[in-house]
Design a protein around this motif. Structure first.
Motif, PDB file in Angstrom:
ATOM      1  N   LEU A 142      37.947  35.130  -8.444  1.00  0.00           N
ATOM      2  CA  LEU A 142      39.220  35.099  -9.160  1.00  0.00           C
ATOM      3  C   LEU A 142      40.374  35.280  -8.183  1.00  0.00           C
ATOM      4  O   LEU A 142      40.565  36.358  -7.626  1.00  0.00           O
ATOM      5  N   ASN A 143      41.168  34.256  -7.963  1.00  0.00           N
ATOM      6  CA  ASN A 143      42.319  34.332  -7.077  1.00  0.00           C
ATOM      7  C   ASN A 143      43.561  34.662  -7.897  1.00  0.00           C
ATOM      8  O   ASN A 143      44.071  33.836  -8.654  1.00  0.00           O
ATOM      9  N   LEU A 144      44.045  35.886  -7.748  1.00  0.00           N
ATOM     10  CA  LEU A 144      45.164  36.344  -8.564  1.00  0.00           C
ATOM     11  C   LEU A 144      46.459  35.613  -8.230  1.00  0.00           C
ATOM     12  O   LEU A 144      47.302  35.397  -9.116  1.00  0.00           O
ATOM     13  N   GLU A 145      46.639  35.228  -6.973  1.00  0.00           N
ATOM     14  CA  GLU A 145      47.847  34.495  -6.596  1.00  0.00           C
ATOM     15  C   GLU A 145      47.881  33.118  -7.251  1.00  0.00           C
ATOM     16  O   GLU A 145      48.930  32.660  -7.702  1.00  0.00           O
ATOM     17  N   ALA A 146      46.713  32.460  -7.305  1.00  0.00           N
ATOM     18  CA  ALA A 146      46.650  31.141  -7.946  1.00  0.00           C
ATOM     19  C   ALA A 146      46.983  31.247  -9.427  1.00  0.00           C
ATOM     20  O   ALA A 146      47.662  30.375  -9.990  1.00  0.00           O
ATOM     21  N   LEU A 147      46.532  32.329 -10.057  1.00  0.00           N
ATOM     22  CA  LEU A 147      46.860  32.525 -11.466  1.00  0.00           C
ATOM     23  C   LEU A 147      48.349  32.767 -11.652  1.00  0.00           C
ATOM     24  O   LEU A 147      48.970  32.246 -12.583  1.00  0.00           O
ATOM     25  N   ALA A 148      48.937  33.568 -10.748  1.00  0.00           N
ATOM     26  CA  ALA A 148      50.376  33.842 -10.841  1.00  0.00           C
ATOM     27  C   ALA A 148      51.189  32.570 -10.615  1.00  0.00           C
ATOM     28  O   ALA A 148      52.193  32.324 -11.302  1.00  0.00           O
ATOM     29  N   LEU A 200      39.131  45.013  -8.799  1.00  0.00           N
ATOM     30  CA  LEU A 200      39.299  45.402  -7.397  1.00  0.00           C
ATOM     31  C   LEU A 200      38.824  44.301  -6.461  1.00  0.00           C
ATOM     32  O   LEU A 200      39.511  43.952  -5.482  1.00  0.00           O
ATOM     33  N   THR A 201      37.660  43.736  -6.739  1.00  0.00           N
ATOM     34  CA  THR A 201      37.173  42.657  -5.878  1.00  0.00           C
ATOM     35  C   THR A 201      38.057  41.414  -5.991  1.00  0.00           C
ATOM     36  O   THR A 201      38.211  40.674  -5.014  1.00  0.00           O
ATOM     37  N   SER A 202      38.657  41.204  -7.163  1.00  0.00           N
ATOM     38  CA  SER A 202      39.615  40.098  -7.306  1.00  0.00           C
ATOM     39  C   SER A 202      40.799  40.309  -6.374  1.00  0.00           C
ATOM     40  O   SER A 202      41.255  39.372  -5.703  1.00  0.00           O
ATOM     41  N   ALA A 203      41.300  41.544  -6.337  1.00  0.00           N
ATOM     42  CA  ALA A 203      42.434  41.855  -5.469  1.00  0.00           C
ATOM     43  C   ALA A 203      42.054  41.729  -3.998  1.00  0.00           C
ATOM     44  O   ALA A 203      42.820  41.192  -3.178  1.00  0.00           O
ATOM     45  N   THR A 235      41.804  38.154  -3.007  1.00  0.00           N
ATOM     46  CA  THR A 235      43.094  37.474  -3.030  1.00  0.00           C
ATOM     47  C   THR A 235      43.990  37.867  -1.862  1.00  0.00           C
ATOM     48  O   THR A 235      44.606  37.015  -1.217  1.00  0.00           O
ATOM     49  N   PHE A 236      44.047  39.150  -1.562  1.00  0.00           N
ATOM     50  CA  PHE A 236      45.068  39.655  -0.634  1.00  0.00           C
ATOM     51  C   PHE A 236      44.539  40.033   0.746  1.00  0.00           C
ATOM     52  O   PHE A 236      45.326  40.320   1.643  1.00  0.00           O
TER      53      PHE A 236
END
Length: 330
Positions: A80-86, A258-261, A264-265
């Motif tokens: 899960l890439n949180l930046e791509a979702l944002a 947490l693993t998503s973060a 992503t970062f």
């Protein structure tokens, strides 16, 4: 200690074999839509032909169905890439919330109307609304669901997801959608990530990207939904005593976020991320195989019809909502 028992390692070996077999069988053209997790479940069910093996492996399968499930979901966060979702914009997130809420409520109350047991209804609703088998497995501990309920919910979601994937690909020429609209529709309406990838890919690269982002937006909601479901289930089962019950926080869902973060970062090689996601599916496949080895076939046959009908009606309503939202807002 269970790991010192011979049966523990028999269970590990059998479930690992089923998971690996499911992974490679899912690469075959005719089985891609079914997916590795469901194939691992089916292979686990077939292992029941050897009754003595199932009994011998029980110490391992019970551990794997519980612990490896949580480990697999935690590792799945790396996908899960949180930046791509944002970057996808507020419309995608809002639609994901609407779709998940609408589907869970619709399927659950259809199940109640058709007199399906509450736990089975909620498992099926979450599987249809969020991300298929992984959602069923993620919510199951919160409901303290029986293995038979989890297996039946996974089976219903897998069958319907496959059927609706074929339906949506067939509808593509007559819907008059742009590639982005088609991708949003598939990602917001189909149950498994594999289903969204298969259908979205039929619309080209742009449609596939939109489908994956939309689907992962729904996956992100697995953690809050699991928490809410746990709280509701706790209130229903809590006695009349004044004793305070512990809040049913699904800590492994915190690991998922947490693993998503981290993925992503924190800069990580793509090969490492892919390896972690593959390990996630291997663990989840082992958990699914463990479930399959403990399923009661008579219960599934007796209870499957009504929950399948409820999920089918709910899936049709979800598809109609997704088509409308995709055309109006994307």
């Amino acid at each position: 200690m269970k790991w010192k028992e011979k049966g523990f390692w028999i269970g590990v070996g059998v479930t690992l074999g089923c998971s690996l077999a499911g992974k490679y069988l899912a690469l075959l053209p005719g089985l891609q839509l079914v997916g590795a997790l469901v194939l691992a479940l089916v292979l686990g069910m077939l292992v029941q032909v050897s009754g003595q093996l199932v009994v011998s492996a029980q110490p391992g399968t019970s551990f794997i169905s519980n612990k490896f499930l949580r480990l697999g979901i935690i590792l799945l966060g790396f996908r899960l890439n949180l930046e791509a979702l944002a970057d996808s914009g507020i419309k995608t997130i809002v639609l994901a919330i609407v779709v998940v809420a609408f589907t869970i409520v619709t399927v659950y109350f259809l199940c109640k109307w058709l007199k399906v047991e509450s736990t089975l209804g909620m498992l099926t609703a979450c599987g249809c609304g969020i991300c298929g088998a992984a959602a069923v497995m993620g919510v199951s501990p919160q409901l303290k669901a029986k293995n038979d309920d989890a297996v039946l919910a996974v089976a219903v979601v897998a069958i319907l997801g496959t059927v609706f994937t074929l339906i949506e690909v067939a509808l593509k020429p007559v819907l008059g959608m742009t590639p982005t609209q088609f991708g949003v529709m598939t990602g917001s309406s189909l149950h498994e990530i594999a289903h969204a990838v298969a259908a979205g890919g039929a619309g080209g690269t742009e449609a596939l990207d939109a489908s994956i982002i939309m689907k992962l937006s729904r996956v992100l909601l697995l953690a809050p939904v699991a928490l809410i479901v746990g709280i509701i289930a706790q209130r229903k089962t809590r006695g009349t005593s004044d004793e305070k019950a512990k809040l049913p926080i699904p800590w492994f869902m915190g690991g998922f976020l947490l693993t998503s973060a981290i993925g992503t970062f924190i800069a990580m090689p793509a090969s490492l991320l892919d390896g972690l996601v593959s390990l996630a599916y291997l663990c989840l496949g082992m958990a699914m195989a463990g479930l399959g080895m403990s399923v009661n076939f008579q219960v599934i046959i007796r209870r499957g019809g009504r929950v399948f009908l409820a999920a089918t009606i709910g899936s049709v309503a979800l598809l109609a909502l997704s088509i409308t939202a995709s055309k109006l807002f994307f």
